[in-house]
Design an enzyme around this catalytic site. Structure first.
Site, short mmCIF file in Angstrom:
data_model
loop_
_atom_site.label_atom_id
_atom_site.label_comp_id
_atom_site.label_asym_id
_atom_site.label_seq_id
_atom_site.Cartn_x
_atom_site.Cartn_y
_atom_site.Cartn_z
N ASP A 153 0.85 -1.19 0.00
CA ASP A 153 0.00 0.00 0.00
C ASP A 153 0.89 1.24 0.00
O ASP A 153 1.46 1.60 1.03
CB ASP A 153 -0.88 -0.04 1.25
CG ASP A 153 -1.95 1.02 1.26
OD1 ASP A 153 -1.62 2.19 0.98
OD2 ASP A 153 -3.10 0.70 1.59
N LEU A 154 1.03 1.89 -1.13
CA LEU A 154 1.94 3.02 -1.29
C LEU A 154 1.16 4.32 -1.41
O LEU A 154 0.70 4.68 -2.48
CB LEU A 154 2.83 2.82 -2.53
CG LEU A 154 3.62 1.51 -2.57
CD1 LEU A 154 4.45 1.45 -3.84
CD2 LEU A 154 4.49 1.34 -1.34
N GLU A 155 0.98 5.00 -0.28
CA GLU A 155 0.24 6.26 -0.26
C GLU A 155 0.90 7.20 0.73
O GLU A 155 1.95 6.89 1.30
CB GLU A 155 -1.22 6.01 0.10
CG GLU A 155 -1.41 5.32 1.44
CD GLU A 155 -2.87 5.21 1.83
OE1 GLU A 155 -3.49 6.26 2.04
OE2 GLU A 155 -3.37 4.07 1.92
N GLU A 156 0.26 8.34 0.97
CA GLU A 156 0.84 9.27 1.91
C GLU A 156 0.74 8.69 3.33
O GLU A 156 -0.16 7.90 3.61
CB GLU A 156 0.15 10.63 1.84
CG GLU A 156 -1.30 10.63 2.30
CD GLU A 156 -1.88 12.03 2.35
OE1 GLU A 156 -2.19 12.47 3.48
OE2 GLU A 156 -2.01 12.65 1.30
#
Length: 402
Positions: A153-156
């Site tokens: 999960d690559l998010e802020e």
């Protein structure tokens, strides 16, 4: 993103799943397991196994025909270190609770992917020294549970950290190489334009490392979206970004594209009903997209009252529904007809009254509310003459249509 996302998590994801239907992975804890088809891993909705009142996956399987679940989230330990834990607190190495849920699912002919990252906590890409050590931490998860799927999960805020994203993409590439046949998907935050600056930088990092997953997915919610039309528009725009970044034609880009939605009321007050899910599902299948998933099964049940008093919950959807209505769209994406049930009409949410109109000359401080563009907005810090919604990282939080 929004504070509620820290407890709900979200679904910006990299999914690594074994290809084919007969591959076997040895697992000392649960024995050899047979992989599902790629389409099931691509359709797997998110489920928090230890938080947000976890539902019984066996009941969901019986009611819907669903076979695959995306279990969330694996993080670095809250106290520091480069070892995998559930939610930053429960070490994967000594886990028995999640393993028990996985055993239940597999005993009924299903399987799981494990999701790493999310909105809250420290990610392994931030905590580990390099891509190799990051990959080694994730390999522990793959080995522990005999996985055919793992989800990044690559998010802020992680994807704002260049070094962390380099570690995550590098780790995904290493795992892809060391686990032949893995199905790999990368999902990041969605915007009306497809994805924002940090999402595009992540794509460029993948290109620079020569890493090509099965798909890149976006999460078109919590960014001024409302309903399916805004989501399909974002998916169309994201397709153009994939074409320009990787040099793909349109069909190839769609074959490497995915959707990760949020069922019911989002953190920022957007509404996505069963009809919206059907529209996006039709778009995904007609364009031969590779992935269709949503956050989350913990929320795929009706609140009491159904609108939850106009609030967003981690354990129910805040729209009228039967239990597991939204899971059935994942089943359809996997190519299976779910069992029929009497549909619950989805009422149009009662319109929220608009606050005082935003003024360019006024000074606003944290907590002040205004209306602009038929949406209400709340100031997160001091601001003047900054148009609500003009910047993804601006001072205004979208509170939904009014």
């Amino acid at each position: 993103m929004r504070p509620l996302r820290a407890c709900l998590g979200a679904a910006a994801a990299v999914t690594l799943a074994a290809a084919g239907t007969t591959a076997l992975v040895a697992n000392s804890a649960s024995g050899a397991t047979t992989a599902l088809s790629n389409r099931w891993y691509a359709a797997a909705p998110y489920l928090m196994p230890l938080d947000n009142d976890p539902p019984d996956p066996a009941a969901i399987m019986d009611a819907t025909g669903l076979k695959a679940f995306q279990l969330a989230f694996v993080l670095a330990p809250n106290g520091g270190g480069c070892s995998p834990t559930w939610g930053g607190t429960a070490p994967v190495s000594s886990d028995t609770a999640v393993q028990s849920m996985i055993n239940t699912i597999r005993a009924k002919g299903g399987d799981v992917s494990v999701s790493i990252g999310g909105y809250g906590g420290t990610k392994l890409g931030q905590a580990c020294a390099d891509a190799a050590s990051t990959a080694a931490a994730y390999q522990q998860v793959i080995t522990k549970y005999g996985l055919h799927a793992i989800d990044f999960d690559l998010e802020e805020p992680e994807y704002e950290n260049t070094a962390a994203i380099k570690n995550e993409i590098g780790a995904a590439k290493i795992l892809q190489q060391n686990n032949p046949g893995l199905y790999v998907s990368v999902t990041t935050a969605g915007t009306a334009d497809g994805t924002g600056w940090f999402g595009k930088q992540m794509l460029l990092e993948a290109k620079s490392q020569g890493f090509t997953p099965n798909n890149f997915s976006i999460m078109p919610f919590d960014g001024g979206f409302n309903g399916a039309a805004s989501q399909t528009s974002a998916l169309t725009n994201f397709n153009s970004i994939l074409q320009s970044t990787f040099g793909w034609d349109q069909a190839t880009a769609y074959a490497h594209e995915g959707f990760s939605g949020m069922n019911g009321r989002s953190d920022s007050g957007e509404y996505f009903t069963q009809a919206d899910f059907q529209t996006v599902l039709d778009y995904a299948t007609s364009h031969n997209m590779d992935r269709f998933t949503f956050w989350s099964l913990n929320r795929d049940r009706q609140c009491s009252p159904p609108d939850n008093g106009g609030r967003t919950s981690g354990t129910c959807s805040s729209v009228a529904q039967n239990d597991w209505d939204f899971a059935k769209y994942s089943v359809q994406f996997a190519g299976v007809t779910p069992p029929s049930s009497t549909p619950t009409p989805t009422p149009t949410p009662t319109p929220t009254s608009c606050k005082t109109a935003w003024s360019a000359s006024a000074v606003y401080t944290a907590g002040d509310e205004v209306s602009y563009g038929k949406h209400n907005w709340k100031a997160e810090w001091w601001t003047q003459n900054e148009v609500p919604g003009a910047s993804e990282w601006g001072p205004w939080q979208d509170e939904g249509a009014c």
